[in-house]
Scaffold this motif. Structure first.
Motif, mmCIF file in Angstrom:
data_model
loop_
_atom_site.group_PDB
_atom_site.id
_atom_site.type_symbol
_atom_site.label_atom_id
_atom_site.label_comp_id
_atom_site.label_asym_id
_atom_site.label_seq_id
_atom_site.Cartn_x
_atom_site.Cartn_y
_atom_site.Cartn_z
ATOM 1 N N GLN A 26 91.371 -36.174 53.238
ATOM 2 C CA GLN A 26 91.284 -37.002 54.439
ATOM 3 C C GLN A 26 90.047 -36.636 55.268
ATOM 4 N N GLU A 84 99.950 -37.872 46.310
ATOM 5 C CA GLU A 84 101.345 -37.673 46.759
ATOM 6 C C GLU A 84 102.015 -36.659 45.848
ATOM 7 N N GLU A 143 99.816 -30.535 50.359
ATOM 8 C CA GLU A 143 99.523 -31.056 51.704
ATOM 9 C C GLU A 143 98.102 -30.686 52.111
ATOM 10 N N ARG A 178 95.660 -32.992 50.477
ATOM 11 C CA ARG A 178 95.589 -34.279 51.203
ATOM 12 C C ARG A 178 94.740 -34.149 52.461
ATOM 13 N N ASN A 179 94.918 -33.043 53.174
ATOM 14 C CA ASN A 179 94.125 -32.846 54.396
ATOM 15 C C ASN A 179 92.637 -32.738 54.093
ATOM 16 N N THR A 226 91.452 -40.761 46.932
ATOM 17 C CA THR A 226 92.852 -41.188 47.055
ATOM 18 C C THR A 226 93.621 -40.009 47.629
ATOM 19 N N LEU A 227 94.551 -40.258 48.561
ATOM 20 C CA LEU A 227 95.372 -39.152 49.066
ATOM 21 C C LEU A 227 96.529 -38.931 48.092
#
Ligand code: TYM
Length: 331
Positions: free
Chosen positions: A163, A177, A156, A159-160, A174-175
Motif C-alpha cells: 500500500q 489476502e 498484514e 499489505r502495508n 495487488t494487496l
C-alpha cells in the motif's frame, strides 16, 4: 497463464514438515491448483536467518521440494521452485526494504520469539525476514496467500508495504489476502496444547512429522496431553481434546458432532488411538510417494529447473516495472 486468481505461498526447508505445516498450509496447496494459478516455493533464503549446516540445508531443501510434490503439488499444474534460484526475490527485497519502517519490523512477534531463542545471533536478516516474504508475494502480484494463522502478521505487513509503495509510486501492487483454513489453521503441540505445534519444540513427542512411521505417530498420539475429564467433546478449556478433534476431523472429514457421537461412552485412550491410526493411514501415501520421488534425482532436477525458469520469467516482468517506477535507468 489462464485468467484465474493467483496464489503464492512458501515453506521453510526443514526436510520433513510437521502435521501443523501440512494441515495449516501444504495439504491445501494441492487442492487449490484446480481453481487458481498457483506458485509455490521452498524458501531456502529465509532459512539462513538462523544458522544452518550448508550440506544439511541443501539436502533438506531437495527433500522439502520432493515432499511438496508427494503432498500433491503438481509441477505441471503449479509453478514449484526453490527461492534462491530466482533472483528477483532478492532484488525486490531491497526496494521493499527501503519502503519499510524499522518500527513496523520491531513489532513482528516472530522476530521477538526467534531473537529470544537465538540470542547469540540476532542478525539483520532475521529482522528483515518479513520484507523478503513480502517480496516473495509481491514479485508475482499474488491475490491470495494460503498460510496458517502464525503468518497472518507477516501478511498484514506485506499489505502495508504494498500500500505504501502504491501511494508513493502510483497504484501497482495487488494487496494480497491471507487464505487461512477454517479448520487446522493452528495445530497445537501434543504436549502443551496451548502452544503451536512446531518442529523446534524440544520435546519430540510434541510434534508429528509427516514422514514419521505409523508406530511413531500412534505412540506420539497415545502420549498426547489431555485433561482430567473423560468425555470426547469440543469445548472451551479442553485444548488437548479440541486439538485432537480438529486433527481427526481433517483426516476423516467428520464434523465435531459426528466425532462426539462416535466416541460417546468411550475413553480418551480409544480416541487417541483412533486419531493416531487415522493420521498414520492418511499420511501413508505421502510417505510412499516421497520415497519414490526422492530416488529420482534427475526428475526432481528437471522439475525445479523448469519451475525456476517459469518463476523468473513471471516475476522479472513485474520487478522490471518496479525498477522503472522507483527511477532506475532502464537497461
Ligand atoms: P513455515 O515454513 O514456518 O510454515 C509453513 C506453513 O505452515 C504453517 N504452519 C502451521 N499451520 C497450522 N498449525 C501449525 N502449528 C503450523 N505451523 C506452521 C505456516 O503458517 C505456513 O503457512 N515465513 C513462512 C514462509 C514464507 C512464506 C512466504 C509464506 C516465506 N515466504 C510467502 C507465504 C508467502 C514460514 O516460515 O512458514
Amino acid at each position: 497463464m489462464e485468467d484465474k486468481k493467483l496464489i503464492f505461498s512458501g515453506i521453510q526447508p526443514t526436510g520433513t514438515f510437521t502435521l501443523g505445516n501440512y494441515m495449516g498450509a501444504v495439504k491445501n496447496w494441492g487442492s487449490l491448483q484446480e481453481e487458481y494459478n498457483c506458485i509455490y516455493c521452498v524458501v531456502d533464503m529465509h532459512a539462513i536467518t538462523v544458522r544452518q549446516d550448508p550440506a544439511k540445508l541443501r539436502q533438506n531443501t531437495l527433500n522439502s521440494y520432493a515432499l511438496l510434490m508427494a503432498c500433491g503439488v503438481d509441477p505441471e499444474k503449479s509453478i514449484l521452485f526453490i527461492q534462491s534460484h530466482v533472483r528477483t526475490h532478492a532484488e525486490l527485497n531491497w526496494i521493499l526494504g527501503c519502503n519499510t519502517q524499522f518500527g513496523e519490523l520491531s513489532r513482528m512477534t516472530q522476530f521477538k520469539d526467534k531473537s529470544q531463542r537465538h540470542p547469540d545471533d540476532v542478525n539483520s536478516g532475521l529482522f528483515t525476514y518479513p520484507v523478503l516474504m513480502a517480496a516473495d508475494i509481491l514479485a508475482y502480484n499474488a491475490d491470495l496467500v494460503p498460510v496458517g494463522v502464525d503468518q497472518k502478521q507477516h501478511l498484514e505487513l506485506a499489505r502495508n508495504i504494498a500500500q505504501r509503495f502504491n501511494q508513493r509510486y502510483g497504484d501497482f501492487f495487488t494487496l494480497p489476502e491471507p487464505y487461512i483454513p477454517k479448520v487446522g489453521a493452528k495445530i497445537m503441540s501434543l504436549q502443551e496444547p496451548t502452544k503451536k505445534m512446531s518442529k523446534s519444540d524440544e520435546n519430540p513427542n510434541a510434534c508429528i512429522l509427516i514422514l514419521d512411521d505409523k508406530d511413531t505417530i500412534i505412540r506420539k498420539f497415545k502420549r498426547a496431553v489431555t485433561d482430567s475429564d473423560t468425555e470426547v467433546c469440543y469445548s472451551e478449556g479442553k485444548d488437548g481434546i479440541n486439538n485432537l478433534m480438529t486433527i481427526y476431523s481433517i483426516v476423516t472429514g467428520k464434523d465435531f458432532a459426528a466425532i462426539e457421537s462416535e466416541f460417546a461412552g468411550k475413553g480418551y485412550g480409544d480416541f487417541k488411538l483412533a486419531v493416531g491410526e487415522a493420521v498414520a493411514d492418511h499420511l501413508e501415501p505421502v510417505r510412499t510417494e516421497f520415497a519414490r520421488l526422492s530416488k529420482d534425482k534427475a526428475y526432481l532436477k528437471k522439475c525445479y529447473t523448469e519451475g525456476a525458469e517459469k518463476a523468473m520469467k513471471y516475476s522479472q516482468r513485474i520487478v522490471s516495472k518496479v525498477y522503472h517506477k522507483v527511477g532506475f535507468v532502464d537497461r
